[in-house]
Motif scaffolding. Structure first.
Motif, short mmCIF file in Angstrom:
data_model
loop_
_atom_site.label_atom_id
_atom_site.label_comp_id
_atom_site.label_asym_id
_atom_site.label_seq_id
_atom_site.Cartn_x
_atom_site.Cartn_y
_atom_site.Cartn_z
N GLU A 90 0.85 -1.18 0.00
CA GLU A 90 0.00 0.00 0.00
C GLU A 90 0.89 1.23 0.00
O GLU A 90 2.05 1.17 0.38
CB GLU A 90 -0.90 0.03 1.24
N ALA A 91 0.28 2.34 -0.38
CA ALA A 91 0.98 3.61 -0.33
C ALA A 91 0.05 4.66 0.24
O ALA A 91 -1.14 4.68 -0.08
CB ALA A 91 1.43 4.02 -1.73
N TYR A 92 0.59 5.49 1.09
CA TYR A 92 -0.17 6.58 1.70
C TYR A 92 0.48 7.89 1.31
O TYR A 92 1.70 7.98 1.17
CB TYR A 92 -0.20 6.44 3.22
N TRP A 93 -0.38 8.92 1.18
CA TRP A 93 0.09 10.23 0.76
C TRP A 93 -0.38 11.31 1.73
O TRP A 93 -1.46 11.22 2.30
CB TRP A 93 -0.47 10.57 -0.63
N GLY A 94 0.46 12.31 1.87
CA GLY A 94 0.05 13.49 2.61
C GLY A 94 -0.73 14.42 1.69
O GLY A 94 -0.94 14.13 0.51
#
Length: 117
Positions: free
Chosen positions: A104-108
């Protein structure tokens, strides 16, 4: 879930410096790598710098020797020190956290950096 909050953007003159911060919260133990990306108007988002859990770093050729990525584990924060800024560094800068299991990838939310005289 990982939450990322960026800060430190703003206006700088060519040749100046800024330091961006990315504060992580949530399941931070699951983060494999944290990166800074940027997106200029009309351009694709690109990787600027990345640091892995083990401390390995990599940089875009355009920022090598000018930008430094680092982290403070006690503060759950990753920094991007940007020196010798150029007009072409103007972009929205995003913090990214990569998780391996599951992938998974999370972004600000992004922070604007403008380099102009």
């Amino acid at each position: 879930q990982v939450q990322l909050v960026e800060s430190g953007g703003g206006l700088a003159q060519p040749g100046g410096s800024l330091r961006l911060s990315c504060l992580a919260s949530g399941s931070i133990f699951s983060i494999y790598a944290t990166g800074w990306y940027r997106q200029a108007p009309g351009k694709q988002r690109e990787l600027v710098a990345r640091i892995t859990r083990g401390g390995l770093t990599n940089y875009a050729n355009s920022v090598k020797g000018r930008f430094t990525i680092s982290r403070d584990n006690a503060k759950n924060t990753v920094y991007l020190q940007m020196n010798s800024l150029k007009a072409e560094d103007t972009a929205v800068y995003y913090c990214n956290a990569a998780i391996l299991e599951p992938p998974e990838a999370y972004w600000g939310q992004g922070t604007q950096v403008t380099v102009s005289s």
